[in-house]
Design a protein around this motif. Structure first.
Motif, PDB file in Angstrom:
ATOM      1  N   LEU A 133      23.198  26.453  60.451  1.00 23.00           N
ATOM      2  CA  LEU A 133      23.886  25.923  61.625  1.00 23.00           C
ATOM      3  C   LEU A 133      24.581  24.586  61.389  1.00 23.00           C
ATOM      4  CD1 LEU A 133      21.287  26.744  64.447  1.00 23.00           C
ATOM      5  CD2 LEU A 133      23.382  27.985  63.880  1.00 23.00           C
ATOM      6  N   GLN A 134      24.101  23.799  60.439  1.00 25.33           N
ATOM      7  CA  GLN A 134      24.671  22.468  60.227  1.00 25.33           C
ATOM      8  C   GLN A 134      26.106  22.566  59.704  1.00 25.33           C
ATOM      9  OE1 GLN A 134      25.510  20.846  57.098  1.00 25.33           O
ATOM     10  NE2 GLN A 134      25.206  22.819  56.072  1.00 25.33           N
ATOM     11  N   GLY A 167      18.150  13.133  62.946  1.00 23.26           N
ATOM     12  CA  GLY A 167      17.914  13.707  64.265  1.00 23.26           C
ATOM     13  C   GLY A 167      18.910  14.752  64.720  1.00 23.26           C
ATOM     14  N   LEU A 168      19.688  15.312  63.794  1.00 18.66           N
ATOM     15  CA  LEU A 168      20.616  16.373  64.186  1.00 18.66           C
ATOM     16  C   LEU A 168      19.862  17.629  64.615  1.00 18.66           C
ATOM     17  CD1 LEU A 168      23.479  16.147  61.517  1.00 18.66           C
ATOM     18  CD2 LEU A 168      23.578  15.523  63.931  1.00 18.66           C
ATOM     19  N   PHE A 169      18.699  17.840  64.014  1.00 19.71           N
ATOM     20  CA  PHE A 169      17.846  18.973  64.361  1.00 19.71           C
ATOM     21  C   PHE A 169      16.400  18.507  64.411  1.00 19.71           C
ATOM     22  CE2 PHE A 169      21.569  20.929  62.482  1.00 19.71           C
ATOM     23  CZ  PHE A 169      21.780  22.071  63.241  1.00 19.71           C
ATOM     24  N   SER A 170      15.643  19.106  65.307  1.00 21.45           N
ATOM     25  CA  SER A 170      14.207  18.842  65.351  1.00 21.45           C
ATOM     26  C   SER A 170      13.558  19.441  64.109  1.00 21.45           C
ATOM     27  CB  SER A 170      13.602  19.479  66.606  1.00 21.45           C
ATOM     28  OG  SER A 170      12.188  19.524  66.511  1.00 21.45           O
ATOM     29  N   ARG A 171      12.510  18.791  63.633  1.00 21.07           N
ATOM     30  CA  ARG A 171      11.809  19.311  62.458  1.00 21.07           C
ATOM     31  C   ARG A 171      11.088  20.618  62.760  1.00 21.07           C
ATOM     32  NH1 ARG A 171      11.807  15.800  58.196  1.00 21.07           N
ATOM     33  NH2 ARG A 171      12.479  13.670  58.686  1.00 21.07           N
ATOM     34  N   GLU A 172      11.030  20.982  64.027  1.00 23.90           N
ATOM     35  CA  GLU A 172      10.437  22.265  64.392  1.00 23.90           C
ATOM     36  C   GLU A 172      11.391  23.425  64.115  1.00 23.90           C
ATOM     37  OE1 GLU A 172       9.311  21.968  68.454  1.00 23.90           O
ATOM     38  OE2 GLU A 172       7.707  20.499  68.093  1.00 23.90           O
ATOM     39  N   ALA A 183      20.308  25.545  46.808  1.00 23.80           N
ATOM     40  CA  ALA A 183      19.227  24.563  46.752  1.00 23.80           C
ATOM     41  C   ALA A 183      19.643  23.255  47.412  1.00 23.80           C
ATOM     42  CB  ALA A 183      18.817  24.319  45.299  1.00 23.80           C
ATOM     43  N   TYR A 184      20.896  22.866  47.218  1.00 27.15           N
ATOM     44  CA  TYR A 184      21.377  21.614  47.809  1.00 27.15           C
ATOM     45  C   TYR A 184      21.421  21.703  49.331  1.00 27.15           C
ATOM     46  CZ  TYR A 184      24.087  17.373  48.487  1.00 27.15           C
ATOM     47  OH  TYR A 184      24.495  16.124  48.887  1.00 27.15           O
ATOM     48  N   LEU A 185      21.933  22.811  49.837  1.00 25.31           N
ATOM     49  CA  LEU A 185      22.013  22.983  51.283  1.00 25.31           C
ATOM     50  C   LEU A 185      20.623  23.059  51.904  1.00 25.31           C
ATOM     51  CD1 LEU A 185      24.926  25.590  51.426  1.00 25.31           C
ATOM     52  CD2 LEU A 185      25.026  23.222  52.227  1.00 25.31           C
ATOM     53  N   GLU A 186      19.718  23.765  51.250  1.00 24.60           N
ATOM     54  CA  GLU A 186      18.380  23.976  51.803  1.00 24.60           C
ATOM     55  C   GLU A 186      17.499  22.737  51.730  1.00 24.60           C
ATOM     56  OE1 GLU A 186      18.349  28.676  50.370  1.00 24.60           O
ATOM     57  OE2 GLU A 186      17.108  27.172  49.354  1.00 24.60           O
ATOM     58  N   LYS A 187      17.718  21.884  50.736  1.00 31.15           N
ATOM     59  CA  LYS A 187      16.855  20.708  50.556  1.00 31.15           C
ATOM     60  C   LYS A 187      17.555  19.418  50.984  1.00 31.15           C
ATOM     61  CE  LYS A 187      13.221  18.443  48.962  1.00 31.15           C
ATOM     62  NZ  LYS A 187      13.644  17.066  49.284  1.00 31.15           N
ATOM     63  N   ASN A 188      18.534  18.973  50.220  1.00 30.31           N
ATOM     64  CA  ASN A 188      19.168  17.678  50.474  1.00 30.31           C
ATOM     65  C   ASN A 188      19.830  17.606  51.843  1.00 30.31           C
ATOM     66  OD1 ASN A 188      18.933  18.266  47.586  1.00 30.31           O
ATOM     67  ND2 ASN A 188      19.871  16.265  47.261  1.00 30.31           N
ATOM     68  N   VAL A 189      20.600  18.627  52.167  1.00 29.59           N
ATOM     69  CA  VAL A 189      21.355  18.600  53.424  1.00 29.59           C
ATOM     70  C   VAL A 189      20.427  18.745  54.625  1.00 29.59           C
ATOM     71  CG1 VAL A 189      23.170  19.716  54.773  1.00 29.59           C
ATOM     72  CG2 VAL A 189      23.425  19.471  52.298  1.00 29.59           C
ATOM     73  N   VAL A 190      19.479  19.666  54.538  1.00 29.74           N
ATOM     74  CA  VAL A 190      18.543  19.861  55.653  1.00 29.74           C
ATOM     75  C   VAL A 190      17.687  18.614  55.859  1.00 29.74           C
ATOM     76  CG1 VAL A 190      16.538  21.177  56.448  1.00 29.74           C
ATOM     77  CG2 VAL A 190      18.505  22.368  55.475  1.00 29.74           C
ATOM     78  N   ASP A 191      17.243  17.992  54.780  1.00 32.25           N
ATOM     79  CA  ASP A 191      16.460  16.757  54.900  1.00 32.25           C
ATOM     80  C   ASP A 191      17.242  15.692  55.660  1.00 32.25           C
ATOM     81  OD1 ASP A 191      14.332  17.831  53.566  1.00 32.25           O
ATOM     82  OD2 ASP A 191      14.707  16.804  51.662  1.00 32.25           O
ATOM     83  N   ARG A 192      18.522  15.567  55.340  1.00 32.57           N
ATOM     84  CA  ARG A 192      19.376  14.589  56.017  1.00 32.57           C
ATOM     85  C   ARG A 192      19.504  14.922  57.504  1.00 32.57           C
ATOM     86  NH1 ARG A 192      21.470   9.447  56.152  1.00 32.57           N
ATOM     87  NH2 ARG A 192      23.429   9.452  57.331  1.00 32.57           N
ATOM     88  N   CYS A 193      19.663  16.193  57.817  1.00 35.07           N
ATOM     89  CA  CYS A 193      19.775  16.608  59.219  1.00 35.07           C
ATOM     90  C   CYS A 193      18.514  16.263  60.002  1.00 35.07           C
ATOM     91  CB  CYS A 193      20.054  18.106  59.301  1.00 35.07           C
ATOM     92  SG  CYS A 193      21.707  18.589  58.743  1.00 35.07           S
ATOM     93  N   TYR A 194      17.357  16.459  59.385  1.00 33.95           N
ATOM     94  CA  TYR A 194      16.097  16.089  60.026  1.00 33.95           C
ATOM     95  C   TYR A 194      16.006  14.570  60.199  1.00 33.95           C
ATOM     96  CZ  TYR A 194      14.040  20.782  59.341  1.00 33.95           C
ATOM     97  OH  TYR A 194      13.751  22.126  59.384  1.00 33.95           O
ATOM     98  N   ASP A 195      16.343  13.835  59.147  1.00 36.96           N
ATOM     99  CA  ASP A 195      16.171  12.380  59.146  1.00 36.96           C
ATOM    100  C   ASP A 195      17.011  11.689  60.216  1.00 36.96           C
ATOM    101  OD1 ASP A 195      14.395  12.615  57.060  1.00 36.96           O
ATOM    102  OD2 ASP A 195      15.843  12.073  55.498  1.00 36.96           O
TER     103      ASP A 195
END
Length: 328
Positions: free
Chosen positions: A98-99, A84-89, A70-82
């Protein structure tokens, strides 16, 4: 829907289910705090900073894996989007895979120091983790940590480490493992140690690691007489019933808060979130077989009869007495 299809659908729904509870929130807040401190150090380029660690040791089926996922899928992914490490697409599942901001290392069975280093390299996606001597592997790991600006290392299944075994070689190997783990902390990267209760003695037997441990996160067994524990479990049961309908498995909400289902399910699960989910999952199969619109008390009773006694969570089926009274 045929039997095999229904079985696969129910299994997938429960594998995908993420129910946030009090102890998950506390763990995630703790992880966030470690990462925030790490980011501050990385941003100002301060050397010589020693990081801290936390532990998450609990019995099997307590919910450790779900907390990490849950942490990787929510908190970490949100940070990656915020940032700009990954496009929100890019799909969340792909970003999580991948992160390398937070790296989860699955420690191999009966892991030695060399295999531990290889496990870390695999987690970073190193193409040839078996190649090189110990120094070379450590160098590559630290290079990856700097390249990806890793904010947190999570070592899962720490009970697999070969620490605590008798013998001169085993003792020396344990010292080397502890020293490498300390090197990561001394290098400024915080760590979360995860495993069964057996792992606690293995990890914290080293004084210097123990001294850098700022928190031991709790995940069970829950105590029903404890108000916080009881509330968390009750909310969890309520969300289980809601998610059975939201996932499309049943047309009606399964109400696990009615009558005295919660304390009975608590006893059947031995005070663990994971065991409660397993019992409800088994009950969902029984309900599907009957063509029921929701999971009822009778399905929970049948599941507890098969699951709880087999797994030695209870010496009797906690639902049996109530069912006999209802039949009377």
């Amino acid at each position: 829907m045929d039997t095999r299809s229904a079985t696969n659908t129910i299994a997938f729904a429960f594998q995908s289910m993420r129910i946030e509870h009090t102890f998950m929130k506390k763990a995630h807040l703790c992880f966030d705090g470690l990462r925030e401190t790490r980011r501050q150090i990385l941003n100002i380029g301060l050397g010589g900073y020693e990081a801290k660690c936390v532990t998450l040791f609990a019995d099997t089926q307590s919910g450790k894996t779900t907390i990490l996922k849950a942490y990787l899928e929510k908190n970490v992914v949100d940070r990656c989007y915020d940032v700009g490490l990954f496009s929100r697409e890019v799909p969340r599942t792909l970003v999580a895979a991948l992160q390398r901001v937070v790296v989860r290392v699955s420690v191999s069975g009966t892991s030695t120091l060399m295999s531990l280093l290889e496990d870390i390299l695999r987690a970073y996606g190193d193409p040839r983790p078996e190649t090189g001597n110990m120094g070379s592997k450590k160098h590559r790991i630290f290079r990856y940590m700097q390249e990806f600006r890793t904010e947190l290392l999570i070592f899962d299944e720490m009970n697999h480490l070969r620490i605590g075994a008798r013998g001169l070689y085993q003792s020396a190997e344990a010292t080397r493992v502890h020293n490498v783990l300390k090197d990561f902390l001394l290098g400024g990267c915080p760590i979360v140690f995860v495993g069964t209760t057996e792992a606690q003695a293995k990890v914290l037997s080293d004084f210097q690691i123990r001294a850098r441990c700022v928190k031991s996160l709790f995940l069970g067994p829950l105590v029903y007489g404890n108000t916080e524990h009881r509330r968390a479990f009750t909310e969890y049961c309520g969300m289980l019933g809601i998610n059975l309908m939201r996932s499309g498995l049943f047309s009606e909400r399964s109400n696990f808060l009615e009558d005295d289902i919660v304390p009975r399910l608590f006893e059947a699960a031995g005070g663990y979130f994971g065991h409660a989910s397993n019992i409800v999952e088994l009950a969902a199969h029984y309900a599907k077989d009957e063509g029921a619109k929701r999971v009822e008390r009778c399905h929970l009773s049948a599941a507890a009869d098969d699951y709880s006694v087999l797994n030695k969570l209870a010496t009797r089926n906690p639902f049996e007495e109530e069912l006999e009274l209802a039949d009377a």
